[in-house]
Write an enzyme that holds these catalytic residues in place. Structure first.
Site, PDB file in Angstrom:
ATOM      1  N   GLN A  32      -1.146 -40.249  -6.851  1.00  0.00           N
ATOM      2  CA  GLN A  32      -1.030 -39.530  -8.132  1.00  0.00           C
ATOM      3  C   GLN A  32      -0.923 -40.536  -9.275  1.00  0.00           C
ATOM      4  O   GLN A  32      -0.072 -41.434  -9.231  1.00  0.00           O
ATOM      5  CB  GLN A  32       0.212 -38.625  -8.112  1.00  0.00           C
ATOM      6  CG  GLN A  32       0.349 -37.775  -9.382  1.00  0.00           C
ATOM      7  CD  GLN A  32       1.541 -36.810  -9.320  1.00  0.00           C
ATOM      8  OE1 GLN A  32       2.400 -36.902  -8.442  1.00  0.00           O
ATOM      9  NE2 GLN A  32       1.597 -35.909 -10.283  1.00  0.00           N
ATOM     10  N   HIS A  73      -1.303 -31.296 -10.639  1.00  0.00           N
ATOM     11  CA  HIS A  73      -2.661 -30.773 -10.876  1.00  0.00           C
ATOM     12  C   HIS A  73      -3.410 -30.652  -9.563  1.00  0.00           C
ATOM     13  O   HIS A  73      -3.182 -31.428  -8.644  1.00  0.00           O
ATOM     14  CB  HIS A  73      -3.441 -31.671 -11.835  1.00  0.00           C
ATOM     15  CG  HIS A  73      -3.396 -33.128 -11.486  1.00  0.00           C
ATOM     16  ND1 HIS A  73      -2.320 -33.921 -11.814  1.00  0.00           N
ATOM     17  CD2 HIS A  73      -4.272 -33.933 -10.844  1.00  0.00           C
ATOM     18  CE1 HIS A  73      -2.543 -35.160 -11.392  1.00  0.00           C
ATOM     19  NE2 HIS A  73      -3.718 -35.190 -10.781  1.00  0.00           N
TER      20      HIS A  73
HETATM   21  P1  AMP Z   1      -4.414 -38.088 -10.063  1.00  0.00           P
HETATM   22  O1  AMP Z   1      -4.744 -39.479  -9.657  1.00  0.00           O
HETATM   23  O2  AMP Z   1      -4.474 -37.086  -8.978  1.00  0.00           O
HETATM   24  O3  AMP Z   1      -3.106 -38.078 -10.825  1.00  0.00           O
HETATM   25  O4  AMP Z   1      -5.573 -37.648 -11.029  1.00  0.00           O
HETATM   26  C1  AMP Z   1      -5.557 -37.751 -12.407  1.00  0.00           C
HETATM   27  C2  AMP Z   1      -6.936 -37.382 -12.843  1.00  0.00           C
HETATM   28  O5  AMP Z   1      -6.900 -37.172 -14.238  1.00  0.00           O
HETATM   29  C3  AMP Z   1      -8.005 -38.442 -12.574  1.00  0.00           C
HETATM   30  O6  AMP Z   1      -9.043 -37.863 -11.804  1.00  0.00           O
HETATM   31  C4  AMP Z   1      -8.482 -38.841 -13.978  1.00  0.00           C
HETATM   32  O7  AMP Z   1      -9.863 -39.084 -14.005  1.00  0.00           O
HETATM   33  C5  AMP Z   1      -8.097 -37.630 -14.797  1.00  0.00           C
HETATM   34  N1  AMP Z   1      -7.821 -37.876 -16.194  1.00  0.00           N
HETATM   35  C6  AMP Z   1      -7.098 -38.861 -16.752  1.00  0.00           C
HETATM   36  N2  AMP Z   1      -7.028 -38.722 -18.091  1.00  0.00           N
HETATM   37  C7  AMP Z   1      -7.714 -37.595 -18.388  1.00  0.00           C
HETATM   38  C8  AMP Z   1      -8.007 -36.895 -19.599  1.00  0.00           C
HETATM   39  N3  AMP Z   1      -7.596 -37.327 -20.789  1.00  0.00           N
HETATM   40  N4  AMP Z   1      -8.742 -35.767 -19.538  1.00  0.00           N
HETATM   41  C9  AMP Z   1      -9.194 -35.304 -18.344  1.00  0.00           C
HETATM   42  N5  AMP Z   1      -8.949 -35.905 -17.165  1.00  0.00           N
HETATM   43  C10 AMP Z   1      -8.219 -37.039 -17.191  1.00  0.00           C
END
Ligand code: AMP
Length: 139
Positions: free
Chosen positions: A96, A102
């Site tokens: 994460q 999410h």
């Molecule tokens: P996780 O590693 O499961 O916490 O995933 C976080 C996700 O958020 C990753 O797939 C990123 O590409 C995505 N992410 C980070 N910043 C943004 C943003 N501003 N808008 C949309 N997605 C984002």
């Protein structure tokens, strides 16, 4: 650990930074991942302040999975996907990177590998085009 209200998804929920939205209701928001691992990669987040699945209320968890099912159905139809992978990480050790719970909704096609987690930024117009297709499938 205390919820960090400065995280990027909290800022998106407060409208402090932009996002390409797919769906919003009083409990949750769905929007396009800016560094997609697949075309149509969509995120679903609750409005409740919860870092991981363990911090979410039972009602919040119920709504989140129901909405994830609804959005995943629209992602599959709108993106003409052959399958859907759901991913959900709890804690840095689990992968994460954003400390607000999410679900990742990832459209899949035979022979198409997922791109790297946290790879390159996608073109905003392309994200908007995918969001339009998913929204059309939502009806
Ligand atoms: P996780 O590693 O499961 O916490 O995933 C976080 C996700 O958020 C990753 O797939 C990123 O590409 C995505 N992410 C980070 N910043 C943004 C943003 N501003 N808008 C949309 N997605 C984002």
């Amino acid at each position: 650990m205390a919820y960090d209200s400065g995280n990027i998804f909290a800022k998106i929920l407060r409208g402090e930074i932009p996002s390409v939205k797919v769906y919003e209701d009083e409990h949750a928001l769905a929007f396009m991942d800016v560094m997609p691992q697949a075309d149509g990669h969509t995120l679903v987040i609750p409005k409740e302040n919860a870092e991981t699945i363990f911090d979410l209320s039972p009602e919040g968890a119920a709504h989140l999975i129901q909405l994830t099912q609804k959005i995943a159905r629209a992602v599959k139809a709108g993106m003409a996907a052959e399958g859907i992978t759901l991913m959900q990480f709890n804690g840095a050790a689990a992968g994460q990177t954003v400390p607000h719970i999410h679900f990742h909704i990832l459209p899949r096609w035979e022979g198409v590998a997922l791109r790297r987690h946290g790879g390159g930024m996608e073109n905003a117009d392309k994200l908007k085009g995918f969001a339009d297709r998913i929204q059309a499938a939502l009806g």
